[in-house]
Write a protein that holds these residues in place. Structure first.
Motif, mmCIF file in Angstrom:
data_model
loop_
_atom_site.group_PDB
_atom_site.id
_atom_site.type_symbol
_atom_site.label_atom_id
_atom_site.label_comp_id
_atom_site.label_asym_id
_atom_site.label_seq_id
_atom_site.Cartn_x
_atom_site.Cartn_y
_atom_site.Cartn_z
ATOM 1 N N ILE A 4 0.830 -1.206 0.000
ATOM 2 C CA ILE A 4 0.000 0.000 0.000
ATOM 3 C C ILE A 4 0.862 1.252 0.000
ATOM 4 O O ILE A 4 1.827 1.347 0.756
ATOM 5 C CB ILE A 4 -0.929 -0.006 1.236
ATOM 6 N N ASP A 5 0.492 2.214 -0.844
ATOM 7 C CA ASP A 5 1.109 3.538 -0.811
ATOM 8 C C ASP A 5 0.212 4.422 0.055
ATOM 9 O O ASP A 5 -0.864 4.838 -0.380
ATOM 10 C CB ASP A 5 1.237 4.117 -2.221
ATOM 11 N N THR A 6 0.660 4.704 1.273
ATOM 12 C CA THR A 6 -0.191 5.420 2.227
ATOM 13 C C THR A 6 -0.160 6.932 2.069
ATOM 14 O O THR A 6 -0.853 7.633 2.821
ATOM 15 C CB THR A 6 0.212 5.081 3.677
ATOM 16 N N HIS A 7 0.609 7.440 1.103
ATOM 17 C CA HIS A 7 0.669 8.902 0.968
ATOM 18 C C HIS A 7 1.141 9.272 -0.435
ATOM 19 O O HIS A 7 2.320 9.156 -0.767
ATOM 20 C CB HIS A 7 1.640 9.479 2.006
ATOM 21 N N GLU A 21 -2.828 5.970 -16.601
ATOM 22 C CA GLU A 21 -1.642 5.145 -16.830
ATOM 23 C C GLU A 21 -0.827 4.985 -15.549
ATOM 24 O O GLU A 21 -0.278 3.905 -15.270
ATOM 25 C CB GLU A 21 -0.780 5.748 -17.941
ATOM 26 N N THR A 22 -0.757 6.065 -14.770
ATOM 27 C CA THR A 22 -0.023 6.015 -13.507
ATOM 28 C C THR A 22 -0.669 5.020 -12.549
ATOM 29 O O THR A 22 0.014 4.223 -11.893
ATOM 30 C CB THR A 22 0.015 7.413 -12.853
ATOM 31 N N MET A 23 -1.990 5.052 -12.480
ATOM 32 C CA MET A 23 -2.716 4.106 -11.633
ATOM 33 C C MET A 23 -2.508 2.670 -12.119
ATOM 34 O O MET A 23 -2.340 1.746 -11.311
ATOM 35 C CB MET A 23 -4.206 4.449 -11.634
ATOM 36 N N GLN A 24 -2.514 2.480 -13.420
ATOM 37 C CA GLN A 24 -2.322 1.136 -13.965
ATOM 38 C C GLN A 24 -0.923 0.616 -13.647
ATOM 39 O O GLN A 24 -0.753 -0.555 -13.284
ATOM 40 C CB GLN A 24 -2.556 1.144 -15.482
ATOM 41 N N ARG A 25 0.089 1.475 -13.761
ATOM 42 C CA ARG A 25 1.456 1.054 -13.422
ATOM 43 C C ARG A 25 1.547 0.683 -11.940
ATOM 44 O O ARG A 25 2.259 -0.260 -11.568
ATOM 45 C CB ARG A 25 2.460 2.163 -13.756
ATOM 46 N N ALA A 26 0.832 1.419 -11.101
ATOM 47 C CA ALA A 26 0.841 1.104 -9.672
ATOM 48 C C ALA A 26 0.244 -0.280 -9.423
ATOM 49 O O ALA A 26 0.811 -1.097 -8.687
ATOM 50 C CB ALA A 26 0.070 2.169 -8.895
ATOM 51 N N ARG A 27 -0.893 -0.537 -10.053
ATOM 52 C CA ARG A 27 -1.526 -1.853 -9.888
ATOM 53 C C ARG A 27 -0.592 -2.964 -10.358
ATOM 54 O O ARG A 27 -0.458 -4.003 -9.694
ATOM 55 C CB ARG A 27 -2.833 -1.904 -10.688
ATOM 56 N N GLU A 28 0.034 -2.748 -11.502
ATOM 57 C CA GLU A 28 0.932 -3.769 -12.051
ATOM 58 C C GLU A 28 2.152 -4.000 -11.169
ATOM 59 O O GLU A 28 2.704 -5.109 -11.125
ATOM 60 C CB GLU A 28 1.366 -3.365 -13.463
ATOM 61 N N ALA A 29 2.558 -2.964 -10.447
ATOM 62 C CA ALA A 29 3.717 -3.088 -9.554
ATOM 63 C C ALA A 29 3.371 -3.803 -8.256
ATOM 64 O O ALA A 29 4.261 -4.232 -7.522
ATOM 65 C CB ALA A 29 4.285 -1.707 -9.241
ATOM 66 N N GLY A 30 2.056 -3.924 -7.961
ATOM 67 C CA GLY A 30 1.626 -4.605 -6.751
ATOM 68 C C GLY A 30 0.955 -3.719 -5.722
ATOM 69 O O GLY A 30 0.636 -4.171 -4.624
ATOM 70 N N VAL A 31 0.741 -2.449 -6.083
ATOM 71 C CA VAL A 31 0.100 -1.523 -5.154
ATOM 72 C C VAL A 31 -1.399 -1.809 -5.116
ATOM 73 O O VAL A 31 -2.083 -1.695 -6.132
ATOM 74 C CB VAL A 31 0.362 -0.052 -5.561
ATOM 75 N N SER A 32 -1.905 -2.185 -3.936
ATOM 76 C CA SER A 32 -3.311 -2.582 -3.812
ATOM 77 C C SER A 32 -4.225 -1.425 -3.446
ATOM 78 O O SER A 32 -5.436 -1.489 -3.704
ATOM 79 C CB SER A 32 -3.453 -3.687 -2.764
ATOM 80 N N HIS A 33 -3.675 -0.377 -2.808
ATOM 81 C CA HIS A 33 -4.437 0.810 -2.438
ATOM 82 C C HIS A 33 -3.516 2.017 -2.427
ATOM 83 O O HIS A 33 -2.305 1.885 -2.172
ATOM 84 C CB HIS A 33 -5.061 0.688 -1.038
ATOM 85 N N VAL A 34 -4.101 3.194 -2.666
ATOM 86 C CA VAL A 34 -3.364 4.448 -2.524
ATOM 87 C C VAL A 34 -4.188 5.397 -1.666
ATOM 88 O O VAL A 34 -5.414 5.451 -1.791
ATOM 89 C CB VAL A 34 -3.038 5.098 -3.884
ATOM 90 N N PHE A 35 -3.524 6.120 -0.780
ATOM 91 C CA PHE A 35 -4.184 7.090 0.099
ATOM 92 C C PHE A 35 -3.766 8.488 -0.324
ATOM 93 O O PHE A 35 -2.560 8.770 -0.449
ATOM 94 C CB PHE A 35 -3.786 6.864 1.551
ATOM 95 N N ILE A 36 -4.753 9.370 -0.513
ATOM 96 C CA ILE A 36 -4.482 10.694 -1.075
ATOM 97 C C ILE A 36 -4.918 11.786 -0.100
ATOM 98 O O ILE A 36 -6.103 11.907 0.210
ATOM 99 C CB ILE A 36 -5.216 10.875 -2.422
ATOM 100 N N PRO A 37 -3.979 12.605 0.387
ATOM 101 C CA PRO A 37 -4.337 13.662 1.339
ATOM 102 C C PRO A 37 -4.723 14.962 0.652
ATOM 103 O O PRO A 37 -4.141 15.350 -0.363
ATOM 104 C CB PRO A 37 -3.044 13.856 2.132
ATOM 105 N N ALA A 38 -5.707 15.642 1.235
ATOM 106 C CA ALA A 38 -5.949 17.035 0.845
ATOM 107 C C ALA A 38 -4.896 17.906 1.526
ATOM 108 O O ALA A 38 -4.360 17.553 2.579
ATOM 109 C CB ALA A 38 -7.341 17.466 1.273
ATOM 110 N N ILE A 39 -4.593 19.053 0.915
ATOM 111 C CA ILE A 39 -3.623 19.964 1.510
ATOM 112 C C ILE A 39 -4.211 21.358 1.746
ATOM 113 O O ILE A 39 -3.673 22.143 2.511
ATOM 114 C CB ILE A 39 -2.356 20.092 0.646
ATOM 115 N N ASP A 40 -5.337 21.652 1.074
ATOM 116 C CA ASP A 40 -6.013 22.939 1.243
ATOM 117 C C ASP A 40 -7.468 22.760 0.818
ATOM 118 O O ASP A 40 -7.882 21.651 0.440
ATOM 119 C CB ASP A 40 -5.319 24.057 0.449
ATOM 120 N N LEU A 41 -8.236 23.827 0.872
ATOM 121 C CA LEU A 41 -9.661 23.716 0.587
ATOM 122 C C LEU A 41 -9.918 23.286 -0.858
ATOM 123 O O LEU A 41 -10.763 22.426 -1.126
ATOM 124 C CB LEU A 41 -10.346 25.056 0.875
ATOM 125 N N LYS A 42 -9.190 23.876 -1.790
ATOM 126 C CA LYS A 42 -9.374 23.541 -3.200
ATOM 127 C C LYS A 42 -9.090 22.068 -3.468
ATOM 128 O O LYS A 42 -9.791 21.407 -4.239
ATOM 129 C CB LYS A 42 -8.473 24.427 -4.066
#
Length: 261
Positions: A4-7, A21-42
């Motif tokens: 898992i990529d937690t950040h 494509e980036t998401m597909q490469r992650a899946r192919e590499a073995g990444v099962s989940h990704v966690f994405i943080p907000a940094i501001d309101l936008k």
């Protein structure tokens, strides 16, 4: 082998041209989940939009990054808090914390914003995703006030020494987020981590598009590259890569709760 990529900031404009494509490469590499943080309101909306496009794979976090704290921090947080309604999709409060690396202009505001978001974490029982640069003393002092109430979380992008690691590990429900810095030639983490930090207190992360690990250093980082961090951790701890994957996955589930698999 899955991990898992937690950040990762996959909602950022750096990925607008090739996010699928980036998401597909992650899946192919073995990444099962990704966690994405907000940094501001936008970014709350860009994070949510990205996670909606990759359901069960990308998970959102809600927070005001310390570098984004300004004089209007209280109003911004009031607007952010509106997103924490029943049924919200957020898995953590983040990316929050303290950053005095560039400037202490909004030092007091950062402290107040951080404390309010710590209170959100306690109220919602969502873990914290904490960013801290040149502010560990202040951060630890703040968190000690709430030590018995904190639900847990991640000290994101840990790059410190043994003393700093020990200081953070006193918060028993927290883990250290380890990314590409581990692989850098001048990094002391390969010595510090095995000497001080049990593998049961580590999660993997990229912080992409920043800080790509060796051998990708200097390029745009992406979630697929978290595998290089895993491989380096296995060498540092003298265990096989599957052990690192299994242990860090268990750590994620302990801190963030059960994920869809």
């Amino acid at each position: 082998m899955n991990f898992i990529d937690t950040h990762t900031h996959l909602d950022g404009e750096e990925f607008n041209a090739d996010r699928n494509e980036t998401m597909q490469r992650a899946r192919e590499a073995g990444v099962s989940h990704v966690f994405i943080p907000a940094i501001d309101l936008k970014s709350v909306e860009t994070v949510l939009d990205t996670c909606r496009k990759y359901p069960g794979y990308a998970y959102p976090m809600l927070g005001l990054h310390p570098e984004e704290v300004r004089a209007d921090w209280s109003d911004v947080l009031d607007q952010m808090h509106e997103y924490l309604k029943p049924g919200h999709p957020f898995i953590a409060i983040g990316e929050v914390g303290l950053d005095y690396y560039w400037s202490r202009e909004f030092e007091h505001e950062q402290l107040m914003a951080f404390e309010r978001q710590v209170e959100w974490s306690i109220a919602t029982r969502l873990p914290l995703m904490i960013h801290c640069r040149k502010g560990q003393n202040e951060m630890v002092q703040m968190l000690r006030k709430y030590k018995d109430e904190l639900p847990g979380g991640v000290f994101h992008c840990f790059t410190g020494n043994e003393h700093e690691a020990e200081e953070l590990l006193q918060f028993s429900n927290f883990v250290l987020g380890i990314g590409g810095v581990l692989t850098f030639k001048k990094s002391h983490l390969p010595e510090v981590l095995p000497a001080t930090v049990p593998l049961s207190r580590i999660v993997l992360e990229t912080d992409s598009p920043y800080m790509a690990p060796v051998p990708m250093r200097g390029k745009r980082n992406e979630s697929a590259y978290v595998r290089f961090v895993l491989e380096k951790l296995a060498k540092c701890y003298g265990v096989d890569e599957q052990t690192v994957a299994d242990t860090t996955n268990d750590n994620v589930k302990r801190v963030f709760g059960t994920l869809n698999t």
